[in-house]
Design an enzyme around this catalytic site. Structure first.
Site, PDB file in Angstrom:
ATOM      1  N   CYS A   1       0.875  -1.263   0.034  1.00  0.00           N
ATOM      2  CA  CYS A   1      -0.035   0.006   0.001  1.00  0.00           C
ATOM      3  C   CYS A   1       0.688   1.208  -0.045  1.00  0.00           C
ATOM      4  O   CYS A   1       1.598   1.511  -1.027  1.00  0.00           O
ATOM      5  CB  CYS A   1      -1.047  -0.073   1.081  1.00  0.00           C
ATOM      6  N   HIS A   2       0.781   2.155   1.066  1.00  0.00           N
ATOM      7  CA  HIS A   2       1.462   3.244   1.010  1.00  0.00           C
ATOM      8  C   HIS A   2       2.907   2.916   1.824  1.00  0.00           C
ATOM      9  O   HIS A   2       3.772   3.923   1.804  1.00  0.00           O
ATOM     10  CB  HIS A   2       0.692   4.365   1.890  1.00  0.00           C
TER      11      HIS A   2
END
Length: 175
Positions: free
Chosen positions: A109-110
């Site tokens: 994800c991030h």
């Protein structure tokens, strides 16, 4: 049981709960020992998107951890989590040393924001949450929209929907 120690590195808060707990469970179910690292000891706050979820105890401060003690590193996402980690010198140094060691590093994800800060994505093919693609390209990576991207010892995935494939790629890399 191989019982390899697997490091999970998170900040104090903003961790996307399932991106920590699902790979953690996969690692534990495979007979390995997950270890929660953070810049400070105490508890960390996980989130279900923007809603606070459970608090989890930190096993060890990242500044006291050695890459030599772990077989792999997992970087869960959430927006605030990697944003905080990339400002912590010990966390960034640990990530860089881990990537340089050649051992598996899995970021979802991030979490690739921390990889960018560690300066380890240039020339690598990676994926992430879509909003990071410009950051990754600017750091010299090739960004792809795929469930899992594996390049050398880097394993990356886009979001919680990718967790089954992400966890499988991690376990395959651990051996």
């Amino acid at each position: 049981m191989t019982d390899k120690k697997i490091a999970f590195l998170v900040a104090a808060e903003g961790i996307e709960r399932v991106e920590l707990t699902e790979p953690w469970k996969a690692v534990a179910d495979a007979g390995h020992q997950p270890v929660l690292l953070s810049p400070k000891t105490g508890d960390v706050q996980t989130f279900d998107h923007l809603t606070a979820s459970e608090k989890l105890p930190v096993d060890q401060a990242v500044g006291d951890a050695s890459v030599d003690d772990f077989a792999a590193l997992v970087l869960p996402g959430g927006v605030a989590n990697p944003d905080a980690l990339r400002t912590d010198e010990a966390a960034v140094g640990f990530v860089k040393a881990f990537v340089d060691s050649g051992k598996p590093v899995a970021a979802i994800c991030h979490a690739p924001w921390t990889l960018i800060e560690a300066g380890v994505v240039r020339g690598k093919t990676v994926t992430s949450w879509p909003s990071l693609q410009t950051d990754l390209r600017n750091a010299g990576a090739t960004w792809v929209d795929e469930t899992v991207a594996t390049d050398g010892n880097l394993i990356t995935s886009r979001n919680p929907d990718d967790l089954p494939a992400f966890s499988k790629a991690l376990l395959d890399a651990i051996g």
